[in-house]
Design an enzyme around this catalytic site. Structure first.
Site, short mmCIF file in Angstrom:
data_model
loop_
_atom_site.label_atom_id
_atom_site.label_comp_id
_atom_site.label_asym_id
_atom_site.label_seq_id
_atom_site.Cartn_x
_atom_site.Cartn_y
_atom_site.Cartn_z
N GLY A 14 -4.02 -15.09 1.39
CA GLY A 14 -3.85 -14.22 0.22
C GLY A 14 -3.73 -15.05 -1.05
O GLY A 14 -3.08 -14.64 -2.01
N GLY A 18 -2.40 -12.80 -7.16
CA GLY A 18 -1.00 -12.42 -6.96
C GLY A 18 -0.10 -13.59 -6.61
O GLY A 18 -0.24 -14.70 -7.13
N ASP A 89 -11.74 -13.25 6.71
CA ASP A 89 -10.97 -12.02 6.92
C ASP A 89 -9.99 -12.31 8.05
O ASP A 89 -10.37 -12.34 9.22
CB ASP A 89 -11.89 -10.85 7.27
CG ASP A 89 -11.10 -9.54 7.37
OD1 ASP A 89 -11.68 -8.46 7.14
OD2 ASP A 89 -9.88 -9.61 7.68
N SER A 166 7.32 -10.39 4.12
CA SER A 166 7.50 -8.99 4.49
C SER A 166 7.72 -8.20 3.20
O SER A 166 7.03 -8.42 2.23
CB SER A 166 8.70 -8.88 5.46
OG SER A 166 8.90 -7.53 5.84
N TYR A 180 2.26 1.14 5.07
CA TYR A 180 2.63 -0.24 4.73
C TYR A 180 3.95 -0.69 5.38
O TYR A 180 3.99 -1.71 6.05
CB TYR A 180 2.74 -0.29 3.21
CG TYR A 180 3.25 -1.54 2.60
CD1 TYR A 180 4.54 -1.59 2.08
CD2 TYR A 180 2.46 -2.67 2.50
CE1 TYR A 180 5.02 -2.74 1.48
CE2 TYR A 180 2.93 -3.83 1.91
CZ TYR A 180 4.22 -3.85 1.39
OH TYR A 180 4.70 -5.00 0.80
N LYS A 184 5.23 -4.06 7.77
CA LYS A 184 6.18 -5.07 7.28
C LYS A 184 7.41 -5.16 8.18
O LYS A 184 8.01 -6.21 8.35
CB LYS A 184 6.58 -4.76 5.83
CG LYS A 184 5.44 -4.96 4.82
CD LYS A 184 4.93 -6.40 4.78
CE LYS A 184 4.01 -6.67 3.62
NZ LYS A 184 3.53 -8.05 3.56
N1 LIG Z 1 3.67 -6.94 -5.33
C1 LIG Z 1 4.77 -6.42 -4.84
O1 LIG Z 1 5.48 -5.64 -5.49
C2 LIG Z 1 5.22 -6.77 -3.46
C3 LIG Z 1 4.40 -7.50 -2.60
N2 LIG Z 1 4.88 -7.82 -1.35
C4 LIG Z 1 4.06 -8.62 -0.44
O2 LIG Z 1 3.86 -9.93 -0.99
C5 LIG Z 1 2.56 -10.43 -0.63
C6 LIG Z 1 1.79 -10.78 -1.88
O3 LIG Z 1 1.73 -9.60 -2.66
P1 LIG Z 1 0.75 -9.48 -3.92
O4 LIG Z 1 0.71 -10.77 -4.64
O5 LIG Z 1 1.14 -8.25 -4.63
O6 LIG Z 1 -0.67 -9.26 -3.19
P2 LIG Z 1 -2.07 -8.81 -3.82
O7 LIG Z 1 -2.34 -7.43 -3.30
O8 LIG Z 1 -2.10 -9.05 -5.28
O9 LIG Z 1 -3.06 -9.84 -3.09
C7 LIG Z 1 -3.22 -9.73 -1.70
C8 LIG Z 1 -4.01 -10.93 -1.22
O10 LIG Z 1 -4.27 -10.80 0.17
C9 LIG Z 1 -5.66 -11.06 0.39
N3 LIG Z 1 -6.09 -10.30 1.57
C10 LIG Z 1 -6.02 -8.96 1.76
N4 LIG Z 1 -6.50 -8.64 2.97
C11 LIG Z 1 -6.89 -9.79 3.56
C12 LIG Z 1 -7.49 -10.12 4.82
N5 LIG Z 1 -7.78 -9.17 5.71
N6 LIG Z 1 -7.77 -11.42 5.09
C13 LIG Z 1 -7.47 -12.39 4.19
N7 LIG Z 1 -6.90 -12.16 2.98
C14 LIG Z 1 -6.62 -10.87 2.68
C15 LIG Z 1 -6.35 -10.60 -0.90
O11 LIG Z 1 -7.58 -11.26 -1.14
P3 LIG Z 1 -9.01 -10.59 -0.73
O12 LIG Z 1 -9.03 -9.21 -1.32
O13 LIG Z 1 -10.01 -11.54 -1.32
O14 LIG Z 1 -9.04 -10.58 0.77
C16 LIG Z 1 -5.33 -11.11 -1.93
O15 LIG Z 1 -5.55 -12.48 -2.18
C17 LIG Z 1 1.91 -9.33 0.19
O16 LIG Z 1 2.12 -9.59 1.57
C18 LIG Z 1 2.68 -8.07 -0.21
O17 LIG Z 1 2.68 -7.09 0.82
C19 LIG Z 1 6.13 -7.44 -0.91
C20 LIG Z 1 6.95 -6.72 -1.73
C21 LIG Z 1 6.55 -6.33 -3.06
C1 LIG Z 2 23.53 2.12 -1.33
C2 LIG Z 2 22.06 2.30 -1.23
C3 LIG Z 2 21.33 1.70 -2.39
C4 LIG Z 2 19.83 1.87 -2.18
C5 LIG Z 2 19.03 1.55 -3.41
C6 LIG Z 2 17.60 1.97 -3.16
C7 LIG Z 2 16.62 1.14 -3.95
C8 LIG Z 2 15.31 1.02 -3.18
C9 LIG Z 2 14.47 -0.11 -3.73
C10 LIG Z 2 13.26 -0.34 -2.87
C11 LIG Z 2 12.39 -1.44 -3.45
C12 LIG Z 2 11.12 -1.62 -2.67
C13 LIG Z 2 10.36 -2.83 -3.23
C14 LIG Z 2 9.25 -3.30 -2.35
C15 LIG Z 2 8.03 -2.45 -2.59
C16 LIG Z 2 6.78 -3.04 -2.00
O1 LIG Z 2 6.78 -3.76 -1.05
C17 LIG Z 2 5.51 -2.58 -2.63
N1 LIG Z 2 5.55 -2.84 -4.05
C18 LIG Z 2 4.31 -3.21 -1.95
O2 LIG Z 2 3.63 -4.05 -2.76
#
Ligand SMILES: NC(=O)C1=CN([C@@H]2O[C@H](COP(=O)(O)OP(=O)(O)OC[C@H]3O[C@@H](n4cnc5c(N)ncnc54)[C@H](OP(=O)(O)O)[C@@H]3O)[C@@H](O)[C@H]2O)C=CC1
Ligand SMILES: CCCCCCCCCCCCCCCC(=O)[C@@H](N)CO
Length: 320
Positions: A14, A18, A89, A166, A180, A184
């Site tokens: 990834g 991001g 992939d 995660s 999703y 995770k």
């Molecule tokens: N952003 C957020 O608010 C949050 C994110 N996360 C987690 O953090 C991590 C990074 O998030 P974020 O930066 O937002 O991610 P992005 O969605 O911005 O980027 C995801 C990356 O994963 C790659 N990817 C997706 N599918 C595949 C695949 N099958 N094989 C290889 N590469 C793949 C994409 O590239 P390509 O499309 O070229 O394959 C891209 O580089 C993720 O695991 C996300 O679930 C967790 C909590 C919150």
């Molecule tokens: C006493 C109880 C207090 C509870 C407070 C509840 C607050 C909940 C916050 C949830 C935040 C989720 C962030 C991750 C989202 C994510 O993974 C996606 N953005 C995917 O990219």
């Protein structure tokens, strides 16, 4: 096993955008003897990311005669390079085997692996397509599972630091994340088991709260309003800030990593049969015990009441 940026070979899944891209930048700019391999499906995005990182570091490499760019991972390896990409992939096990065959042939088996690949399509369950549902497991669980398995086979004795990403939703799944959060949560379960079995590995699991990225911007388009309301306390922080918070926490020796206070709180409430290695872990545990008795029951009652009210007001069948 200390977490350092220097003198590593780091595989970042990834890494085309991001958080993965931010980590690639961090390793490239803050370490001189570390080789970085970024992997994702899109070669175009990977290429752009490599060039952007180089351009910013003023080390842009021109293309070479054969039309190959110098940083695609291939033989012969240009040992001057520090940043490589490999389109793959990772949800297909056979493709991941090919990736590791190339890494092995080029003597580039990683010393650190960051499984950043992932992404969500937040919608109500009935609003999801079969493809979206299956993509959820493929992108969030199978990419990590396949890479973790291949690195576990490749590194039988040498130390390795496996850093898996995660989400807070693994600890607190809620409406809108059915495509999703279960994936995770599966990652959380896998981490607990691998910590038992891979005794030569340090295994860290990151539970980020919201942070700004291309994926986050995209998911906001389909995210139900009720989902945005529930996750409201987790304000989206800049991606670079999330990267720094995670890297600093890993360097302090934490292996259950959060990016905001909400994540720390929710991790504390998730007691269960796993010892957390997170920051202020004793305080976190005491907070978790007390809040499970004094706060969580009332919060959950209030939350389910609010969700039912939202459905009544939004005629749940169509609401998204
Ligand atoms: N952003 C957020 O608010 C949050 C994110 N996360 C987690 O953090 C991590 C990074 O998030 P974020 O930066 O937002 O991610 P992005 O969605 O911005 O980027 C995801 C990356 O994963 C790659 N990817 C997706 N599918 C595949 C695949 N099958 N094989 C290889 N590469 C793949 C994409 O590239 P390509 O499309 O070229 O394959 C891209 O580089 C993720 O695991 C996300 O679930 C967790 C909590 C919150
Ligand atoms: C006493 C109880 C207090 C509870 C407070 C509840 C607050 C909940 C916050 C949830 C935040 C989720 C962030 C991750 C989202 C994510 O993974 C996606 N953005 C995917 O990219």
């Amino acid at each position: 096993m200390k977490y350092t940026l220097e003198d590593q070979i780091v595989l970042i899944t990834g890494g085309s955008q991001g958080l993965g891209k931010e980590f690639a930048k961090k390793y490239y700019n803050e370490a001189e003897n570390t080789k970085i391999i970024i992997v994702s499906r899109s070669e175009a995005k990977l290429l752009d990311t490599c060039n952007e990182i180089r351009l910013k570091a003023h080390l842009r490499k021109e293309t070479i005669d054969e039309g190959q760019v110098q940083h695609k991972l291939a033989a012969p390896l240009d040992v001057e390079q520090r940043l490589f990409y490999y389109p793959c992939d990772l949800s297909f096990y056979e493709s991941v085997e090919c990736l590791f065959d190339v890494l092995r042939d080029l003597d580039l088996l990683p010393t650190q692996t960051l499984c950043c690949a992932g992404g969500s399509v937040p919608k109500l369950f009935r609003g999801l397509s079969g493809h979206e549902l299956n993509q959820g497991m493929d992108i969030n669980y199978k990419t990590t599972l396949n890479v973790a398995h291949q690195i576990a086979l490749a590194e039988q004795t040498r130390e390795h630091h496996l850093i898996i990403f995660s989400s807070v939703t693994a600890l607190y799944p809620f409406i809108g994340y059915s495509q999703y959060a279960p994936a995770k949560a599966a990652i959380k379960s896998l981490v607990a088991i691998l910590r038992h079995e891979l005794t030569n590995f340090r295994i860290s699991c990151v539970y980020p709260g919201n942070f700004e990225s291309e994926g986050f911007t995209l998911e906001q388009e389909t995210k139900p309003q009720i989902t945005k309301l529930i996750e409201g306390p987790s304000d989206a922080i800049p991606c670079a800030q999330a990267c720094d918070i995670i890297a600093n926490s890993l360097a302090r020796g934490n292996d259950d990593v959060f990016t905001d206070l909400v994540g720390w709180m929710i991790m504390g409430m998730d007691l269960g049969l796993t010892i957390k290695k997170s920051r202020f872990v004793v305080l976190q545990w005491v907070f978790g015990v007390l809040s499970n008795i004094l706060v969580v029951p009332f919060y959950m009652l209030g939350c389910s009441w609010y969700i039912r009210k939202w459905f009544r007001e939004n005629d749940g069948k169509k609401a998204n």
